[in-house]
Design a protein around this motif. Structure first.
Motif, PDB file in Angstrom:
ATOM      1  N   VAL A 166       0.844  -1.195   0.000  1.00  0.00           N
ATOM      2  CA  VAL A 166       0.000   0.000   0.000  1.00  0.00           C
ATOM      3  C   VAL A 166       0.880   1.246   0.000  1.00  0.00           C
ATOM      4  CG1 VAL A 166      -1.804   1.269   1.239  1.00  0.00           C
ATOM      5  CG2 VAL A 166      -1.793  -1.243   1.269  1.00  0.00           C
ATOM      6  N   LYS A 167       0.577   2.195  -0.862  1.00  0.00           N
ATOM      7  CA  LYS A 167       1.262   3.479  -0.844  1.00  0.00           C
ATOM      8  C   LYS A 167       0.666   4.347   0.264  1.00  0.00           C
ATOM      9  CE  LYS A 167       4.162   3.140  -4.327  1.00  0.00           C
ATOM     10  NZ  LYS A 167       5.632   3.253  -4.131  1.00  0.00           N
ATOM     11  N   LEU A 168       1.532   5.062   0.981  1.00  0.00           N
ATOM     12  CA  LEU A 168       1.110   5.871   2.115  1.00  0.00           C
ATOM     13  C   LEU A 168       1.440   7.340   1.852  1.00  0.00           C
ATOM     14  CD1 LEU A 168       2.723   3.610   4.872  1.00  0.00           C
ATOM     15  CD2 LEU A 168       0.342   3.505   4.077  1.00  0.00           C
ATOM     16  N   ALA A 169       0.562   8.228   2.287  1.00  0.00           N
ATOM     17  CA  ALA A 169       0.825   9.662   2.183  1.00  0.00           C
ATOM     18  C   ALA A 169       0.295  10.321   3.448  1.00  0.00           C
ATOM     19  CB  ALA A 169       0.150  10.259   0.951  1.00  0.00           C
ATOM     20  N   ALA A 170       1.085  11.231   4.006  1.00  0.00           N
ATOM     21  CA  ALA A 170       0.697  11.843   5.273  1.00  0.00           C
ATOM     22  C   ALA A 170       1.069  13.320   5.291  1.00  0.00           C
ATOM     23  CB  ALA A 170       1.370  11.120   6.446  1.00  0.00           C
ATOM     24  N   THR A 171       0.360  14.082   6.115  1.00  0.00           N
ATOM     25  CA  THR A 171       0.720  15.471   6.389  1.00  0.00           C
ATOM     26  C   THR A 171       0.896  15.644   7.886  1.00  0.00           C
ATOM     27  OG1 THR A 171      -1.508  16.372   6.779  1.00  0.00           O
ATOM     28  CG2 THR A 171      -0.776  16.200   4.488  1.00  0.00           C
ATOM     29  N   SER A 172       1.766  16.582   8.259  1.00  0.00           N
ATOM     30  CA  SER A 172       1.968  16.861   9.678  1.00  0.00           C
ATOM     31  C   SER A 172       2.717  18.167   9.827  1.00  0.00           C
ATOM     32  CB  SER A 172       2.755  15.737  10.355  1.00  0.00           C
ATOM     33  OG  SER A 172       2.891  15.976  11.745  1.00  0.00           O
ATOM     34  N   ASN A 173       2.671  18.703  11.050  1.00  0.00           N
ATOM     35  CA  ASN A 173       3.468  19.871  11.397  1.00  0.00           C
ATOM     36  C   ASN A 173       4.758  19.450  12.092  1.00  0.00           C
ATOM     37  OD1 ASN A 173       1.367  21.743  10.600  1.00  0.00           O
ATOM     38  ND2 ASN A 173       0.273  21.064  12.420  1.00  0.00           N
ATOM     39  N   THR A 174       5.036  18.150  12.130  1.00  0.00           N
ATOM     40  CA  THR A 174       6.188  17.615  12.851  1.00  0.00           C
ATOM     41  C   THR A 174       6.913  16.605  11.983  1.00  0.00           C
ATOM     42  OG1 THR A 174       4.939  17.818  14.918  1.00  0.00           O
ATOM     43  CG2 THR A 174       6.930  16.475  14.978  1.00  0.00           C
ATOM     44  N   LEU A 175       8.219  16.692  11.919  1.00  0.00           N
ATOM     45  CA  LEU A 175       8.993  15.712  11.178  1.00  0.00           C
ATOM     46  C   LEU A 175       8.786  14.312  11.753  1.00  0.00           C
ATOM     47  CD1 LEU A 175      12.316  17.696  10.700  1.00  0.00           C
ATOM     48  CD2 LEU A 175      10.829  16.876   8.856  1.00  0.00           C
ATOM     49  N   PRO A 176       8.811  13.264  10.912  1.00  0.00           N
ATOM     50  CA  PRO A 176       8.540  11.912  11.406  1.00  0.00           C
ATOM     51  C   PRO A 176       9.376  11.513  12.611  1.00  0.00           C
ATOM     52  CG  PRO A 176       8.673  11.916   9.018  1.00  0.00           C
ATOM     53  CD  PRO A 176       9.100  13.290   9.474  1.00  0.00           C
ATOM     54  N   GLY A 177      10.668  11.832  12.587  1.00  0.00           N
ATOM     55  CA  GLY A 177      11.541  11.433  13.682  1.00  0.00           C
ATOM     56  C   GLY A 177      11.295  12.183  14.965  1.00  0.00           C
ATOM     57  N   SER A 178      10.499  13.268  14.907  1.00  0.00           N
ATOM     58  CA  SER A 178      10.221  14.066  16.110  1.00  0.00           C
ATOM     59  C   SER A 178       8.807  13.859  16.628  1.00  0.00           C
ATOM     60  CB  SER A 178      10.432  15.558  15.799  1.00  0.00           C
ATOM     61  OG  SER A 178      11.769  15.801  15.419  1.00  0.00           O
ATOM     62  N   LEU A 179       8.057  12.940  16.014  1.00  0.00           N
ATOM     63  CA  LEU A 179       6.699  12.685  16.480  1.00  0.00           C
ATOM     64  C   LEU A 179       6.708  12.256  17.938  1.00  0.00           C
ATOM     65  CD1 LEU A 179       5.385  10.772  13.347  1.00  0.00           C
ATOM     66  CD2 LEU A 179       4.510  12.956  14.179  1.00  0.00           C
ATOM     67  N   GLY A 180       5.785  12.811  18.703  1.00  0.00           N
ATOM     68  CA  GLY A 180       5.674  12.466  20.111  1.00  0.00           C
ATOM     69  C   GLY A 180       6.455  13.362  21.036  1.00  0.00           C
ATOM     70  N   ASP A 181       7.377  14.177  20.520  1.00  0.00           N
ATOM     71  CA  ASP A 181       8.184  15.044  21.385  1.00  0.00           C
ATOM     72  C   ASP A 181       7.296  15.987  22.182  1.00  0.00           C
ATOM     73  OD1 ASP A 181      10.411  13.874  20.426  1.00  0.00           O
ATOM     74  OD2 ASP A 181      11.195  15.618  19.343  1.00  0.00           O
ATOM     75  N   GLY A 182       7.547  16.051  23.481  1.00  0.00           N
ATOM     76  CA  GLY A 182       6.808  16.954  24.342  1.00  0.00           C
ATOM     77  C   GLY A 182       5.477  16.425  24.816  1.00  0.00           C
ATOM     78  N   ARG A 183       5.072  15.234  24.342  1.00  0.00           N
ATOM     79  CA  ARG A 183       3.779  14.700  24.731  1.00  0.00           C
ATOM     80  C   ARG A 183       3.914  13.533  25.706  1.00  0.00           C
ATOM     81  NH1 ARG A 183       4.096  16.801  20.056  1.00  0.00           N
ATOM     82  NH2 ARG A 183       2.391  17.878  19.010  1.00  0.00           N
ATOM     83  N   PHE A 184       5.000  12.768  25.555  1.00  0.00           N
ATOM     84  CA  PHE A 184       5.255  11.653  26.462  1.00  0.00           C
ATOM     85  C   PHE A 184       6.746  11.337  26.368  1.00  0.00           C
ATOM     86  CE2 PHE A 184       3.879  10.028  22.347  1.00  0.00           C
ATOM     87  CZ  PHE A 184       4.845   9.099  22.037  1.00  0.00           C
ATOM     88  N   ALA A 185       7.184  10.315  27.046  1.00  0.00           N
ATOM     89  CA  ALA A 185       8.614   9.970  27.043  1.00  0.00           C
ATOM     90  C   ALA A 185       8.969   9.330  25.711  1.00  0.00           C
ATOM     91  CB  ALA A 185       8.924   9.025  28.195  1.00  0.00           C
ATOM     92  N   ALA A 186       9.053  10.174  24.664  1.00  0.00           N
ATOM     93  CA  ALA A 186       9.258   9.667  23.308  1.00  0.00           C
ATOM     94  C   ALA A 186      10.541   8.856  23.188  1.00  0.00           C
ATOM     95  CB  ALA A 186       9.270  10.828  22.314  1.00  0.00           C
ATOM     96  N   VAL A 187      11.539   9.172  24.028  1.00  0.00           N
ATOM     97  CA  VAL A 187      12.808   8.452  23.951  1.00  0.00           C
ATOM     98  C   VAL A 187      12.607   6.962  24.202  1.00  0.00           C
ATOM     99  CG1 VAL A 187      13.373   8.793  26.393  1.00  0.00           C
ATOM    100  CG2 VAL A 187      15.217   8.480  24.709  1.00  0.00           C
ATOM    101  N   ASP A 188      11.569   6.600  24.964  1.00  0.00           N
ATOM    102  CA  ASP A 188      11.297   5.197  25.250  1.00  0.00           C
ATOM    103  C   ASP A 188      10.648   4.483  24.072  1.00  0.00           C
ATOM    104  OD1 ASP A 188      12.281   5.569  27.794  1.00  0.00           O
ATOM    105  OD2 ASP A 188      10.325   6.022  28.662  1.00  0.00           O
TER     106      ASP A 188
END
Length: 344
Positions: A166-188
């Motif tokens: 399946v081809k995927l397409a997405a939009t966001s205000n956050t780069l993929p590698g930074s998803l979750g930053d500031g919302r929970f312990a993303a490092v985990d």
């Protein structure tokens, strides 16, 4: 005189099939195309994004190899399964994502990140994968991770869909590698976040919020009498949902966000009395979903009380979910301008 209804008296019921059948662009983006997107001449990344998406649409429309051609045929494309539009508020990411959907052939789905997580909740993870694996394209608007559960869920879903071709397409205000930053312990959850990131080629779109380009500031709140009078003096064919803001907030707690689309079916404008600043995070995030659905339908807003720019607390506007809140305020402000023009 307009017809007056109340959202607080609506409790829509939505079947699983209706949820699955509803994954297409809203009427706001029902007829958009790459040609109707107007790049800012001062932002070359916007023109580059259109070119990248046209190329991606061609890949979506290319039949998948099968049989001996699959084994011995042409080399597979080096690009990843997905394309990810990263950019600020209102630069046209949703317009472009919907244009990709319209330009693509075969089975395809278009929905917000929240709508996909709601779909998993309604169908179960495995049934969602089985259903979406038969699609050529899955478009995910406003991709954002709000909690660890969503991180694990979406990394698994994206991986399995990509593996299914399946081809995927997405939009966001956050780069993929930074998803979750500031919302929970993303490092985990770096493994899951990396799995998500690995599915996409990132296309950056620069520019300022088009809803604020040369437009006036948000209109001042109306008085109670003005809201009531303007709501009733809209044309006869218009249906207005008029509610006390506090009552609406309470009612939304009892309606699953997956049903907010149906909640506002047939509503041409909303009138809110005594708007106040929302102080609870869960309530605020729920209201963001309603703001998105109203914006999808282009529903003008008439409101008294606090300015819509003060709908969320300063702490919310600077916290982990700030991007969601800024987007909501931007969209609500645009709808309030429409309300001021329609009811003036």
């Amino acid at each position: 005189m307009a017809t007056i209804e109340h959202l607080t008296q609506r409790s829509p019921q939505v079947s699983v099939d209706e949820l699955l059948d509803g994954f297409f662009p809203s009427q706001r983006f029902g007829a958009v195309s790459f040609d109707s997107y107007q790049p800012d001449p001062g932002q070359p990344s916007q023109t580059a994004a259109v070119k990248a998406l046209r190329h991606f649409a061609a890949a979506v429309n290319t039949p998948k190899p099968s049989g001996l051609r699959k084994i011995f045929g042409a080399k597979r494309e080096e690009s990843r399964a997905g394309i990810y539009l990263d950019g600020g508020f209102g630069v046209g990411k949703t317009h472009l994502l919907a244009s990709l959907w319209h330009a693509s052939e075969g089975k395809k789905a278009f929905g917000t990140f929240v709508e996909y997580t709601n779909l998993v909740g309604a169908l179960s993870f495995r049934r969602t994968v089985d259903a979406l694996s038969t699609y050529q394209l899955v478009c995910i608007d406003e991709f954002e991770l709000d909690d660890p559960g969503d991180t694990v869920l979406m990394s698994r879903l994206m991986r399995e869909l990509a593996d299914a071709g399946v081809k995927l397409a997405a939009t966001s205000n956050t780069l993929p590698g930074s998803l979750g930053d500031g919302r929970f312990a993303a490092v985990d959850f770096q493994r899951e976040i990396q799995v998500l990131s690995d599915q996409f080629d990132v296309v950056r779109i620069d520019g300022e919020d088009y809803r604020h380009r040369g437009l006036p500031e948000a209109p001042a709140p109306l008085t109670e009498q003005q809201v009531r009078r303007r709501a009733r003096h809209l044309p006869d064919e218009v249906t207005v949902a008029e509610d006390n803001f506090g009552d609406l907030i309470k009612h939304l707690a009892g309606v699953h966000p997956s049903r907010y689309r149906q909640l506002i079916d047939g509503i041409d404008a909303v009138a809110w009395h005594e708007v106040y600043t929302i102080t609870e995070q869960a309530v605020a995030l729920r209201f963001v979903v309603l703001a998105d659905r109203l914006y999808d339908r282009d529903v003008p807003i008439l409101a008294s009380g606090m300015p819509l720019s003060d709908l969320f607390t300063p702490e919310m506007m600077s916290g982990g979910y700030m991007k969601k809140y800024y987007r909501a305020v931007s969209r609500l402000t645009a709808l309030a301008r429409q309300g001021a023009e329609a009811g003036g």
